[in-house]
Design a protein around this motif. Structure first.
Motif, mmCIF file in Angstrom:
data_model
loop_
_atom_site.group_PDB
_atom_site.id
_atom_site.type_symbol
_atom_site.label_atom_id
_atom_site.label_comp_id
_atom_site.label_asym_id
_atom_site.label_seq_id
_atom_site.Cartn_x
_atom_site.Cartn_y
_atom_site.Cartn_z
ATOM 1 N N LEU A 182 11.712 -11.397 -6.671
ATOM 2 C CA LEU A 182 10.922 -11.832 -5.395
ATOM 3 C C LEU A 182 10.039 -10.711 -4.824
ATOM 4 O O LEU A 182 10.565 -9.586 -4.805
ATOM 5 C CB LEU A 182 11.761 -12.412 -4.351
ATOM 6 C CG LEU A 182 12.983 -13.248 -4.777
ATOM 7 C CD1 LEU A 182 13.918 -13.424 -3.352
ATOM 8 C CD2 LEU A 182 12.370 -14.540 -5.198
ATOM 9 N N GLY A 183 8.560 -10.935 -4.629
ATOM 10 C CA GLY A 183 7.654 -9.852 -4.019
ATOM 11 C C GLY A 183 7.819 -8.779 -5.290
ATOM 12 O O GLY A 183 7.800 -9.185 -6.472
ATOM 13 N N GLY A 184 7.464 -7.591 -4.713
ATOM 14 C CA GLY A 184 7.304 -6.668 -6.050
ATOM 15 C C GLY A 184 6.705 -5.109 -5.485
ATOM 16 O O GLY A 184 7.184 -5.029 -4.274
ATOM 17 N N ARG A 185 6.141 -4.484 -6.242
ATOM 18 C CA ARG A 185 5.468 -3.479 -5.869
ATOM 19 C C ARG A 185 4.257 -3.526 -5.169
ATOM 20 O O ARG A 185 3.803 -2.820 -4.255
ATOM 21 C CB ARG A 185 5.336 -2.490 -6.923
ATOM 22 C CG ARG A 185 6.683 -1.704 -7.604
ATOM 23 C CD ARG A 185 6.132 -0.855 -8.749
ATOM 24 N NE ARG A 185 5.557 -1.456 -10.012
ATOM 25 C CZ ARG A 185 4.362 -1.156 -10.599
ATOM 26 N NH1 ARG A 185 3.739 -0.254 -10.018
ATOM 27 N NH2 ARG A 185 3.789 -1.822 -11.390
ATOM 28 N N ALA A 186 3.686 -4.886 -5.156
ATOM 29 C CA ALA A 186 2.387 -5.161 -4.553
ATOM 30 C C ALA A 186 2.943 -6.264 -3.392
ATOM 31 O O ALA A 186 3.447 -6.933 -3.764
ATOM 32 C CB ALA A 186 1.445 -5.717 -5.727
ATOM 33 N N PRO A 187 1.784 -6.061 -2.840
ATOM 34 C CA PRO A 187 1.997 -7.365 -1.583
ATOM 35 C C PRO A 187 1.326 -8.583 -2.146
ATOM 36 O O PRO A 187 0.887 -8.900 -2.978
ATOM 37 C CB PRO A 187 0.810 -6.636 -0.521
ATOM 38 C CG PRO A 187 -0.224 -6.031 -1.125
ATOM 39 C CD PRO A 187 0.437 -5.546 -2.502
ATOM 40 N N GLU A 188 1.701 -9.693 -1.408
ATOM 41 C CA GLU A 188 1.193 -11.160 -1.649
ATOM 42 C C GLU A 188 1.091 -11.677 -2.913
ATOM 43 O O GLU A 188 0.190 -11.963 -3.522
ATOM 44 C CB GLU A 188 -0.234 -11.177 -0.828
ATOM 45 C CG GLU A 188 -0.214 -10.542 0.449
ATOM 46 C CD GLU A 188 -1.451 -11.083 1.274
ATOM 47 O OE1 GLU A 188 -2.633 -11.458 0.730
ATOM 48 O OE2 GLU A 188 -1.426 -10.555 2.231
ATOM 49 N N HIS A 189 2.463 -11.450 -3.546
ATOM 50 C CA HIS A 189 2.442 -12.295 -4.897
ATOM 51 C C HIS A 189 2.252 -13.822 -4.529
ATOM 52 O O HIS A 189 2.715 -14.154 -3.516
ATOM 53 C CB HIS A 189 3.916 -12.047 -5.343
ATOM 54 C CG HIS A 189 4.009 -10.626 -5.923
ATOM 55 N ND1 HIS A 189 4.236 -10.420 -7.441
ATOM 56 C CD2 HIS A 189 4.138 -9.584 -5.188
ATOM 57 C CE1 HIS A 189 4.429 -9.091 -7.522
ATOM 58 N NE2 HIS A 189 4.278 -8.684 -6.408
ATOM 59 N N PRO A 190 1.585 -14.411 -5.610
ATOM 60 C CA PRO A 190 1.356 -15.719 -5.204
ATOM 61 C C PRO A 190 2.539 -16.637 -5.102
ATOM 62 O O PRO A 190 3.574 -16.368 -5.672
ATOM 63 C CB PRO A 190 0.620 -16.264 -6.598
ATOM 64 C CG PRO A 190 0.229 -14.990 -7.117
ATOM 65 C CD PRO A 190 1.058 -14.036 -6.601
ATOM 66 N N GLY A 191 2.708 -17.790 -4.334
ATOM 67 C CA GLY A 191 3.742 -18.502 -4.077
ATOM 68 C C GLY A 191 4.487 -18.346 -2.763
ATOM 69 O O GLY A 191 3.977 -17.582 -1.947
ATOM 70 N N TYR A 192 5.550 -18.872 -2.552
ATOM 71 C CA TYR A 192 6.313 -18.967 -1.351
ATOM 72 C C TYR A 192 6.729 -17.534 -1.028
ATOM 73 O O TYR A 192 7.276 -16.960 -1.886
ATOM 74 C CB TYR A 192 7.349 -20.031 -1.367
ATOM 75 C CG TYR A 192 6.969 -21.411 -1.399
ATOM 76 C CD1 TYR A 192 5.914 -21.761 -0.464
ATOM 77 C CD2 TYR A 192 7.522 -22.237 -2.284
ATOM 78 C CE1 TYR A 192 5.332 -23.182 -0.521
ATOM 79 C CE2 TYR A 192 7.031 -23.658 -2.214
ATOM 80 C CZ TYR A 192 6.034 -23.931 -1.446
ATOM 81 O OH TYR A 192 5.627 -25.397 -1.462
ATOM 82 N N ASP A 193 6.937 -17.334 0.214
ATOM 83 C CA ASP A 193 7.437 -15.869 0.521
ATOM 84 C C ASP A 193 8.935 -15.918 0.442
ATOM 85 O O ASP A 193 9.613 -15.881 1.550
ATOM 86 C CB ASP A 193 6.759 -15.285 1.777
ATOM 87 C CG ASP A 193 7.599 -14.187 2.238
ATOM 88 O OD1 ASP A 193 8.049 -13.455 1.492
ATOM 89 O OD2 ASP A 193 7.318 -13.574 3.380
ATOM 90 N N LEU A 194 9.644 -16.086 -0.735
ATOM 91 C CA LEU A 194 11.026 -16.395 -0.790
ATOM 92 C C LEU A 194 11.804 -14.915 -0.338
ATOM 93 O O LEU A 194 12.983 -15.161 0.040
ATOM 94 C CB LEU A 194 11.423 -16.716 -2.132
ATOM 95 C CG LEU A 194 10.842 -18.251 -2.569
ATOM 96 C CD1 LEU A 194 11.359 -18.403 -4.334
ATOM 97 C CD2 LEU A 194 11.145 -19.273 -1.438
ATOM 98 N N LEU A 195 11.151 -13.948 -0.694
ATOM 99 C CA LEU A 195 11.575 -12.648 -0.277
ATOM 100 C C LEU A 195 11.982 -12.647 1.427
ATOM 101 O O LEU A 195 13.087 -12.032 1.821
ATOM 102 C CB LEU A 195 10.745 -11.538 -0.710
ATOM 103 C CG LEU A 195 11.130 -10.058 -0.168
ATOM 104 C CD1 LEU A 195 12.448 -9.875 -1.210
ATOM 105 C CD2 LEU A 195 10.281 -9.027 -0.633
#
Lengths: 395, 500
Positions: free
Chosen positions: B194-207
């Protein structure tokens, strides 16, 4: 559906979302009416697409169906602003600019500055729209402290609250942020506010090559300077300008601007923001892509863009917008996504002209959580009636 | 001591089921990492909320992600609940074990990745201690902002589970604002990122939904944390007042002047007395309330605003203003504050620590009402809290040798939470709901709100085996639709669930 007739009308070409003309437009003016409309839509199994100021109807993938366009601009009340608590509750149809004017009277601001004129709070949340000041204030996920939503079956639910620090229950506000209306309808929002800084100073540095912004933004990030925004505006493979904005007390901004000029090895100081600051690049005929990546990779990302493309980047945050001629977008995207991958990067189609939509993979790869996202969607909207097709995975 | 009812869903077959599971766990993760001996597993019978105790059936001491995956997967296959736990410093019973379940200890997952200074990030395992992150980041002039008072011992995984914040939330936000990505083992054993090193991964903000979910949505095995640049200047002052109202008024005036301090902490006379008894922090003598105010940022900004704050404090009748001359003096000011919880043990045989939030502007009236409520019960309440963001930590003091006083104190602690709710606040600002406060969730949220949260729970954990019985007041089944409430809940009807 008992919602007054004046708030219902047949959909027309002007109501289109992503080129899809809705069957009917309904404009409720309270949460209860939204719930009523959604209960009725559920009974009739009609698809529903919520909109606010319609500044982002060309964003995301087009809906696969839009029986009902739910116009939320009737929910336009600033419900409660408690200046001493730096919080405000406002309905989803309140325009961001109006909210800023309202809380501005108390010397406060909501730290969101997406450039779309007329954008409403619900739209800003649903599209997760942000602007240059995200470097200082963060984005919707950081500032939204409470939310009221209406689910596909008409259930009204709240999460969060009116206090900044609150960890009771799941944070549904984050889940609805950027969900593009696919989980339900945002009807009210509660925000954390900040004091309006008393002074501003802008340092502008002309760059022969935009790629130089990469190392400069890292240098700024490693310094003790506290800019509100570091904005790159320019052309891929060509020149650009780096705009560093300082907002604080007068002594601080002039001091920091001087230090920034020294750190950057040049630049001019002024009071005013240059034209184009915070605007998204390109025009209505272009496809606008939003790239996100590990923040220090800006130089590499700029190097991977098609030469000549108009670019703006919120440097230091790992977000960059690029405009690509509509005819090129489908060909450009796969290579760009591959180039971004080592930087944990993604490229999504933020805005596209209707004519080219069908040829574009709007969201690109989503990663190993896609199935979990689908399960979330299935729980919230098992009949897939809310903004169908607009989101990742086709849901 | 409060006795907790045994798990209502546990049947006679439970012991056989967990014994069989322990065998499978030993085969999967190694015999030495699976404890079932009662003397050994009792070590884990509570977290920081020691008045709830449950002995877990099985304890797994995980040392790798694979151990977590194997444990969770085997629990899922066996239909046995699991509870994840780190250092065990949680104060709401969020890591309270299940008698019929597995306690998954993550303290040995302590790998701390290299600091990525350019991206201002670091990736860590959940057992890493909060303060270690800042220690490793310091040579790069970076720091990890969330700093719960237990930061010397609490684990990052626990911070993320409870969305624990600390003193610096006012300016820097809480844990959710500082976690960029998570590797999560879902309750069926599947691993997702969920999420990662970058912001705003496509999809719901499950993080965003996962952080603060108190272990009910899965187990984080790796977390990517955001680091902040150490500010150019930090200045801290300790201010003494003869009245709580003046101290609270100072906080409002600071915020009203458009100043956003890094932290504003408040302690009342009882809390001061306790801290003095424990760590001799030299707080102003005779103070009815003290504030610890910290400003950070560019030097010129901090200096100018610090002067302003000092003037505000004087206008609000401060009788003593001390400014930390150096890091050592600053550390002493904070030592008193950060040790206050534990220190209360010096002035009272027992106490309940509470964690409610109110709108900052309601501070004076809520503190007065709390005093009235405590007086009515003949009990003392020590207050030590994050005044800047309205996060109260009333410590309800009692003597368990006195018949019925523990019960009275527990009641008062509960009433204080309800006061927070009716004042427009929340039942928790950083400790979480856990076991302790789940009954209060229904006071803060409607059944529809809670049902909607359950939709998230059911998407992540349809079988309800991840830390069940926490956060939510009533067990619900994932097959139900929200808003459909026909008669008695099936779990209640079957005599398996509690009715509240």
């Amino acid at each position: 559906m008992t919602t007054a007739t004046r708030t219902r009308r047949p959909g027309g070409a002007d109501d289109a979302v992503g080129g899809v003309v809705p069957g009917e437009v309904v404009r409720p003016d309270s949460t209860e009416q939204v719930a009523e409309v959604l209960r009725a839509a559920a009974a009739d199994r009609r698809t529903v697409v919520p909109v606010g100021g319609r500044t982002k109807t060309t964003w995301a993938a087009p809906p696969s169906s839009a029986d009902l366009l739910l116009d939320l601009t009737g929910l336009d009340r600033v419900v409660e602003h408690v200046a001493g608590d730096l919080t405000v509750v406002a309905e989803a149809g309140v325009r961001l600019a109006d909210l800023q004017a309202s809380v501005g009277q108390a010397g406060q601001l909501l730290g969101l500055d997406p450039p779309e004129d007329g954008a409403t709070l619900g739209g800003v949340v649903s599209a997760n729209a942000s602007g240059p000041r995200r470097l200082r204030y963060g984005t919707t996920r950081d500032l939204l402290i409470g939310i009221t939503v209406v689910l596909a079956d008409g259930t009204v639910a709240h999460a969060g609250g009116k206090v900044v620090k609150n960890v009771a229950g799941y944070d549904l506000g984050k889940l609805f942020t950027g969900a593009h209306g696919t989980l339900g309808v945002v009807v009210s929002t509660t925000w954390r506010l900040h004091p309006v800084p008393p002074a501003r100073r802008v340092v502008t540095l002309e760059l022969p090559d935009v790629a130089a912004a990469g190392s400069l933004s890292i240098a700024l990030a490693r310094s003790t300077l506290t800019p509100t925004a570091v904005e790159l505006i320019g052309t891929a493979g060509g020149p650009g300008r780096l705009v560093v904005l300082f907002e604080s007390i007068a002594e601080s901004v002039s001091d920091q601007a001087r230090s920034a000029v020294a750190l950057l090895g040049g630049g001019t100081e002024s009071e005013d923001l240059p034209d184009g600051f915070g605007r998204r690049p390109g025009g209505a005929d272009d496809v606008l892509l939003r790239l996100a990546f590990a923040p220090a990779s800006l130089a590499q990302v700029l190097g991977a863009l098609p030469a000549g493309a108009a670019v703006s980047a919120h440097a230091g945050t790992g977000v960059c917008s690029v405009a690509v001629p509509a005819g090129d977008a489908a060909a450009v995207l796969p290579g760009l996504r591959a180039a971004l991958a080592p930087h944990d990067g993604t490229a999504v189609v933020q805005r596209a002209p209707d004519a080219v939509r069908d040829r574009l993979d709007h969201w690109g790869p989503v990663g190993d959580a896609l199935d979990l996202m689908r399960r979330v969607k299935d729980r919230f909207d098992p009949e897939r009636r809310m903004s169908p097709g607009r989101f990742v995975g086709g849901f | 001591m409060t006795t907790l009812a045994e798990n209502p869903l546990a049947g006679p077959a439970t012991a056989e089921r967990t014994t069989a599971l322990a065998g499978r766990l030993r085969a999967a993760v190694g015999t030495e990492r699976v404890l079932t001996d009662r003397a050994q597993v009792r070590t884990y019978e509570c977290d920081g909320l020691a008045n709830f105790k449950v002995t877990p059936a099985v304890v797994v001491l995980a040392e790798s992600r694979q151990h977590v995956v194997d444990t969770v997967r085997l629990c899922s296959e066996a239909g046995v609940p699991f509870v994840a736990r780190g250092s065990g410093t949680g104060l709401s019973g969020g890591a309270l074990p299940r008698a019929d379940g597995v306690l998954l200890v993550l303290s040995r997952l302590r790998s701390l990745g290299p600091v990525d200074a350019d991206n201002r990030q670091v990736t860590v395992e959940p057992g890493v201690i909060n303060l270690w992150v800042t220690r490793d980041a310091a040579p790069h002039d970076l720091a990890y902002a969330p700093d719960p008072s237990s930061q010397l011992v609490c684990s990052i995984g626990g911070n993320v589970a409870e969305n624990a914040g600390g003193a610096h939330c006012l300016k820097y936000g809480f844990t959710v604002n500082h976690v960029l990505g998570a590797e999560v083992v879902l309750p069926d054993g599947e691993v997702v990122h969920l999420g990662g090193r970058a912001p705003e991964h496509p999809g719901y903000d499950l993080l965003g939904a996962f952080i603060g979910s108190e272990g009910t949505l899965g187990v984080a095995t790796e977390l990517t944390l955001r680091l902040v640049r150490v500010p150019e200047e930090v200045q801290t002052m300790l201010v003494g007042y003869r009245s709580v109202e003046d101290a609270a008024g100072t906080v409002s005036d600071i915020i009203g002047a458009g100043i956003l301090p890094a932290a504003v902490e408040m302690m009342d006379s009882l809390a001061i007395e306790a801290a003095e008894a424990a760590v001799s922090c030299g707080y102003p003598e005779g103070a009815v309330a003290v504030l610890v105010i910290e400003l950070d940022g560019p030097r010129v900004e901090v200096e100018a605003q610090f002067k302003q704050v000092e003037e505000i404090a004087q206008r609000r009748n401060a009788f003593e203003v001390r400014i930390a001359a150096d890091a050592a003096e600053r550390a002493l000011m904070w030592k008193g504050r950060k040790s206050a919880f534990a220190a209360v043990g010096r002035i009272s045989p027992s106490y309940f620590v509470q964690d409610g939030v109110i709108p900052r502007t309601k501070l004076p009236e809520v503190l007065a009402e709390m005093k009235r409520m405590a007086d009515a019960k003949g009990l003392r309440v020590a207050n030590v809290f994050h005044a800047g963001d309205g996060n109260l930590h009333p410590l309800v003091l009692f003597d368990d040798a006195v018949e019925g006083q523990a019960h009275e104190a527990e009641e008062l602690a509960g009433d204080i939470l309800e006061l927070c709710i009716t004042s427009g606040g929340s039942i928790t600002g950083e400790h979480g709901v856990g076991q302790e406060k789940r009954m209060k969730m229904g006071k803060q949220f409607t059944p529809e709100d809670l049902d909607t949260m359950q939709l998230v729970r059911c998407a992540f954990d349809p079988d309800g085996i991840a830390n069940p019985g926490k956060v939510f007041p009533t067990p619900r089944l994932c097959g139900e639709r929200p808003g459909v409430r026909k008669g008695e809940h099936p779990v209640q009807a079957a005599g398996l669930g509690e009715v509240f």
